[in-house]
Design an enzyme around this catalytic site. Structure first.
Site, PDB file in Angstrom:
ATOM      1  N   ASP A  39       0.821  -1.218   0.000  1.00  0.00           N
ATOM      2  CA  ASP A  39       0.000   0.000   0.000  1.00  0.00           C
ATOM      3  C   ASP A  39       0.857   1.273   0.000  1.00  0.00           C
ATOM      4  OD1 ASP A  39      -2.606  -0.926  -0.092  1.00  0.00           O
ATOM      5  OD2 ASP A  39      -2.679  -1.305   2.062  1.00  0.00           O
ATOM      6  N   TYR A  73       7.435  -9.811   7.145  1.00  0.00           N
ATOM      7  CA  TYR A  73       7.189  -8.377   7.312  1.00  0.00           C
ATOM      8  C   TYR A  73       7.735  -7.912   8.657  1.00  0.00           C
ATOM      9  CZ  TYR A  73       3.688  -8.127   3.530  1.00  0.00           C
ATOM     10  OH  TYR A  73       3.040  -8.136   2.330  1.00  0.00           O
TER      11      TYR A  73
END
Lengths: 263, 263
Positions: free
Chosen positions: B52, B110
């Site tokens: 994003d 992540y």
């Protein structure tokens, strides 16, 4: 009237440095404007360290005088609501009226960070100097050892006609490589000449890269000739970490303060 | 014809995300443009992960096909001379023609970083989420423990009508506080739903702040209701660290590869 001391952190990326310049926006300028708006009267801060364009700070120091009734401790909060995100006041407190951030004994700590890997990490580019060729940290430490103590650092400074005395004392000069390939040169002393930390970094990079042996640092120091030292390393790697005032701290705390190694 | 795999690092600050969007510049767009200029023919990469706006990557993956004679390994260098400083190719190599960066078994890692201190550090603002109230890392770990393993993560995802199966496996979920007050949530799994890492981070922040007890994470998980979980934590704290392809690695190396914990 009271004198307020601010501990100022900033990301230097978008500034032409601390001091007001004709060619860009200065950190000091933004601070003066926000303080003047807050107090509805013209305020000009006196800064401790005139960091260059692109150089960062976690603990630069500035003072200003005010008649305002706001407690000194509240200025950090009041200013942070007005300042841009890349300038943050870490602390504000009252100091004696004759406290000057430059004209007294100080102990300053800087860090110079080198990102030493094959390919740059874009998320580190603004706060480290990217250096491709492998650096030998042990050799850098051997070279750095010659710089600790009181020396004439003329070879490690950009000439400024108004500076006559180029003798300074380095208390600590440590070099660490982190797991993510950032080499941090941490240096603490009683004062630094113009570009001194960046020239020391540029010289130690030459040592770490094997361009000359560690003991050549001693020869550079003794030659008192800027041309023999390494280049002035890029500004984005440099952060002014802390400025301490041993005399003021001693008076404030009512006893002698030794400036301990930082955590 | 050969298929080339790129490992792509970027600072997401100035991008609207990985994927081409009407409202800003996408990382993929810049990569397509530079590749097309380099190869003098229209190239469109296929990306592994559509990060994003504002999210960073150290190891996103993209592939493209080319007739060019340039060895696959050279593309990293050739592209880095054309790409902006905030996008850097870390590695390029040839993969089989049927290698698809999304439609095969993957292991993704992540990191979500929280800067947890009284005042923000401006040099960390682009790569961490600043959180003022003290967080209890031990409680966060206790809450995180309920998420490890195979679960239906519906409560921890933003609804997307095209996603039917919301079961995923988390292999590792570690939380560390560094000396400089950065709390890193490191999470590794076989796939992540939309906003999953950021919602997990937002939920663990609530646990760390004492808003609800660690065991409430289990109740949220079992409820399969997005409304019970914490907010979607801000994008700047998130970095896609690594994507691995166990099947391809096994074939490439000629033996079975277990995906070891990262250094």
């Amino acid at each position: 009237m009271k004198r307020v001391k601010l501990t100022v952190a900033y990301d230097g990326t978008n500034y032409c440095g601390w001091q007001v310049q004709p060619n860009g926006l200065a950190v000091q300028e933004v601070l003066n404007r926000c303080l003047s708006e807050l107090l509805k009267t013209k305020i000009e801060v006196i800064g401790a360290s005139r960091t260059d364009a692109g150089v960062h700070a976690l603990g630069n120091v500035a003072v200003f005088d005010t008649e305002a009734r706001m407690p000194a401790e509240k200025f950090s909060y009041a200013l942070n609501t007005r300042l841009p995100q890349d300038i943050r006041i870490q602390n504000s407190c009252q100091v004696p009226d004759d406290f000057h951030p430059r004209f007294q004994e100080t102990v300053k700590t800087y860090e110079y960070k080198i990102y030493n890997r094959k390919f740059p990490d874009p998320t580190k580019r603004l706060y480290t100097y990217f250096y491709y060729y492998p650096l030998d940290v042990e050799k850098m430490r051997q070279g750095a050892a010659y710089l600790i103590g009181e020396h004439d650092f003329k070879s490690f400074s950009t000439y400024k006609p108004e500076v006559e005395n180029t003798v300074r004392t380095i208390y600590e000069l440590g070099i660490q490589r982190s797991e993510d390939d950032v080499i941090t040169i941490r240096i603490r002393g009683n004062g630094f000449l113009y570009n001194m930390v960046r020239i020391i970094a540029g010289t130690l990079i030459r040592v770490g890269g094997g361009y000359y042996p560690p003991k050549h640092v001693k020869e550079i120091l003794e030659a008192k000739n800027r041309e023999l030292a390494g280049e002035t390393a890029r500004p984005e790697g440099l952060t002014l970490v802390e400025i301490r005032y041993p005399e003021w701290e001693a008076k404030k705390d009512g006893h002698h303060v030794s400036v301990d190694p930082l955590p």
